[in-house]
Design an enzyme around this catalytic site. Structure first.
Site, PDB file in Angstrom:
ATOM      1  N   ASN A   1      66.767   9.212  64.118  1.00  0.00           N
ATOM      2  CA  ASN A   1      66.207   9.557  65.427  1.00  0.00           C
ATOM      3  C   ASN A   1      66.577   8.526  66.491  1.00  0.00           C
ATOM      4  O   ASN A   1      65.915   8.448  67.533  1.00  0.00           O
ATOM      5  CB  ASN A   1      64.686   9.670  65.332  1.00  0.00           C
ATOM      6  CG  ASN A   1      64.248  10.766  64.388  1.00  0.00           C
ATOM      7  OD1 ASN A   1      64.812  11.853  64.395  1.00  0.00           O
ATOM      8  ND2 ASN A   1      63.258  10.486  63.563  1.00  0.00           N
TER       9      ASN A   1
ATOM     10  N   HIS B   1      53.468  18.268  63.693  1.00  0.00           N
ATOM     11  CA  HIS B   1      53.803  17.274  62.680  1.00  0.00           C
ATOM     12  C   HIS B   1      52.649  17.057  61.698  1.00  0.00           C
ATOM     13  O   HIS B   1      51.475  17.270  62.004  1.00  0.00           O
ATOM     14  CB  HIS B   1      54.137  15.950  63.372  1.00  0.00           C
ATOM     15  CG  HIS B   1      54.799  14.953  62.496  1.00  0.00           C
ATOM     16  ND1 HIS B   1      54.087  14.012  61.784  1.00  0.00           N
ATOM     17  CD2 HIS B   1      56.108  14.742  62.199  1.00  0.00           C
ATOM     18  CE1 HIS B   1      54.921  13.261  61.100  1.00  0.00           C
ATOM     19  NE2 HIS B   1      56.156  13.683  61.327  1.00  0.00           N
TER      20      HIS B   1
ATOM     21  N   GLU C   1      53.804  19.835  70.344  1.00  0.00           N
ATOM     22  CA  GLU C   1      54.898  18.904  70.606  1.00  0.00           C
ATOM     23  C   GLU C   1      55.730  19.447  71.753  1.00  0.00           C
ATOM     24  O   GLU C   1      55.869  20.661  71.916  1.00  0.00           O
ATOM     25  CB  GLU C   1      55.752  18.722  69.349  1.00  0.00           C
ATOM     26  CG  GLU C   1      54.966  18.170  68.172  1.00  0.00           C
ATOM     27  CD  GLU C   1      55.790  18.052  66.904  1.00  0.00           C
ATOM     28  OE1 GLU C   1      57.016  17.825  67.012  1.00  0.00           O
ATOM     29  OE2 GLU C   1      55.219  18.201  65.812  1.00  0.00           O
TER      30      GLU C   1
ATOM     31  N   SER D   1      60.843  18.706  65.992  1.00  0.00           N
ATOM     32  CA  SER D   1      61.815  17.862  65.311  1.00  0.00           C
ATOM     33  C   SER D   1      62.688  18.593  64.316  1.00  0.00           C
ATOM     34  O   SER D   1      63.768  18.113  63.979  1.00  0.00           O
ATOM     35  CB  SER D   1      61.093  16.719  64.587  1.00  0.00           C
ATOM     36  OG  SER D   1      60.241  17.234  63.579  1.00  0.00           O
TER      37      SER D   1
ATOM     38  N   ASP E   1      52.689  15.648  72.048  1.00  0.00           N
ATOM     39  CA  ASP E   1      53.461  14.665  71.304  1.00  0.00           C
ATOM     40  C   ASP E   1      54.901  14.706  71.821  1.00  0.00           C
ATOM     41  O   ASP E   1      55.609  15.690  71.647  1.00  0.00           O
ATOM     42  CB  ASP E   1      53.417  14.990  69.811  1.00  0.00           C
ATOM     43  CG  ASP E   1      54.032  13.896  68.955  1.00  0.00           C
ATOM     44  OD1 ASP E   1      54.906  13.166  69.472  1.00  0.00           O
ATOM     45  OD2 ASP E   1      53.667  13.777  67.779  1.00  0.00           O
TER      46      ASP E   1
ATOM     47  N   HIS F   1      60.121  13.285  70.251  1.00  0.00           N
ATOM     48  CA  HIS F   1      61.556  13.546  70.275  1.00  0.00           C
ATOM     49  C   HIS F   1      62.084  13.804  71.683  1.00  0.00           C
ATOM     50  O   HIS F   1      63.263  14.159  71.847  1.00  0.00           O
ATOM     51  CB  HIS F   1      61.880  14.710  69.349  1.00  0.00           C
ATOM     52  CG  HIS F   1      61.543  14.412  67.925  1.00  0.00           C
ATOM     53  ND1 HIS F   1      62.413  13.759  67.077  1.00  0.00           N
ATOM     54  CD2 HIS F   1      60.410  14.629  67.206  1.00  0.00           C
ATOM     55  CE1 HIS F   1      61.837  13.603  65.894  1.00  0.00           C
ATOM     56  NE2 HIS F   1      60.627  14.116  65.948  1.00  0.00           N
TER      57      HIS F   1
ATOM     58  N   LYS G   1      61.987   6.026  67.930  1.00  0.00           N
ATOM     59  CA  LYS G   1      63.078   7.011  68.004  1.00  0.00           C
ATOM     60  C   LYS G   1      64.021   6.581  69.123  1.00  0.00           C
ATOM     61  O   LYS G   1      64.765   5.627  68.966  1.00  0.00           O
ATOM     62  CB  LYS G   1      62.493   8.401  68.162  1.00  0.00           C
ATOM     63  CG  LYS G   1      61.651   8.800  66.936  1.00  0.00           C
ATOM     64  CD  LYS G   1      61.028  10.156  67.064  1.00  0.00           C
ATOM     65  CE  LYS G   1      60.330  10.574  65.783  1.00  0.00           C
ATOM     66  NZ  LYS G   1      59.205   9.706  65.384  1.00  0.00           N
TER      67      LYS G   1
END
Length: 377
Positions: free
Chosen positions: A34, A121, A167, A171, A196, A199, A228
């Site tokens: 990541n 997640h 998110e 991911s 979240d 990413h 990340k």
């Protein structure tokens, strides 16, 4: 003879199903981590840590932040991060898993509802498991389903606060959440958004601030992980000051955990400065995305426009075999299997990391077209 025969049997069963996991070092071109900007081994972050050591920042924290582990470097980072992300307050924690676990086990109360995307997640699931609020999922990225679930919950007598967890960029599928739709739902139902940005931080939004809307008129808690694109470790929770004070006083994953290394806080401070002053890191990542998307389209591989491109294989052992063949060709991709992804969707998760060059993108997709033509029609 092992003293743990039942555990040994479970390992054997995992191996038979193609789901046994093992640690392996990174080798070859990085298409699996990541490290989206390439900051992890950058000179800039290394120098920031060296300079922090020179001015007396310790390697270890020595304890939890509520005891003697609250180094001044943490407070500098939190002040700078709050200003950078446009938040009223910020709390630095040891990692994204710990941050999500703390939030969802501590803030939603008995009588509340945590409504979450079906693909959030595992850290969010762990927090919900430890918390006292009711929890329900809605279909992935389906705002209409989320709104319908809130209405049904209210009709059945639900009177507490709704916490809407998702998110901004997922991911495993690499797709973006329709944030405007969820903001509208939160506004209509007086819900708190938990976003979240793991990413998205560093890559998207003004100066890499992420995808969370600025000047949002609904209550919002945003998690920015630091391991990340920011190249270090830890996580930043950005929220109202009452939320941050509540976490400090009631969140067990914060209260009872040894604080992270203050050197990591120095590294994150450096990463945030780089986002503001050196746009070439983000520009390079954007150029890699554009090239990869064009290459993916040329071989019929689906993508959602992000730095994450899933190559769905389906069968667990087949995903492992393909990953091994690509690794033998010098391309470090890893097989992702259930329960991380739904059953029957084992995949290779193509991740565009910051140290790659355009020629590396070309190499990947030409190799894929040769090794897996049946997956890239």
């Amino acid at each position: 003879m092992t003293p743990y025969p039942r555990h040994a049997l479970r390992l054997e069963q995992l191996e038979a199903r193609g789901r046994l996991r093992a640690l392996a070092p990174g080798r070859g071109l990085d298409f699996s981590s990541n490290d989206y900007l390439g900051l992890r081994d950058s000179i800039e972050l290394a120098q920031s840590v060296s300079e922090a050591l020179a001015r007396g920042v310790p390697v270890g924290s020595g304890g939890s932040r509520l005891l003697r582990g609250n180094d001044a470097e943490f407070e500098r980072l939190e002040a700078e991060a709050a200003a950078f992300f446009g938040a009223k307050a910020c709390l630095y924690m040891g990692g994204g898993f710990q941050a999500n676990q703390a939030l969802l086990s501590c803030l939603p109360m008995n009588g509340d509802l945590v409504l979450h995307d079906a693909l959030v997640h595992a850290s969010m699931h762990e927090g919900m498991r430890l918390g006292s609020a009711e929890q329900r999922s809605f279909r992935h990225n389906d705002a209409r389903d989320a709104a319908a679930q809130i209405r049904r919950w209210r009709e059945r007598g639900g009177k507490g606060r709704v916490w809407l967890a998702l998110e901004t960029l997922y991911s495993m599928d690499g797709d973006f959440a329709p944030l405007a739709d969820f903001v509208a739902i939160a506004r209509k139902h007086d819900a708190t958004l938990i976003l979240d940005e793991a990413h998205a931080t560093g890559l998207y939004g003004a100066n890499g601030r992420g995808l969370a809307p600025s000047d949002c008129d609904v209550p919002m808690i945003v998690i920015h992980t630091c391991g990340k694109a920011l190249g270090a470790s830890g996580a930043l929770i950005c929220a109202d000051s009452v939320v941050i004070r509540t976490l400090i006083n009631r969140a067990r994953p914060f209260i009872y955990a040894t604080a992270p290394s203050p050197l990591m806080a120095a590294a994150v401070r450096c990463a945030l400065r780089l986002l503001q002053t050196q746009p070439q890191w983000r520009n390079h990542a954007a150029a890699l995305r554009q090239r990869a998307h064009q290459a993916a389209e040329s071989i019929g591989l689906r993508h959602s426009g992000s730095q994450i491109l899933p190559l769905i294989v389906g069968d667990d052992p087949a995903a492992i075999r393909l990953a091994q063949r690509l690794q033998a060709a010098g391309l470090d991709l890893r097989a992702v299997r259930p329960p991380t992804v739904p059953r029957g969707t084992a995949r290779l998760r193509i991740s565009l990391t910051g140290r790659l060059q355009p020629r590396d993108i070309d190499t990947l997709f030409s190799t894929l077209a040769t090794l897996a033509p049946e997956l890239t029609p």
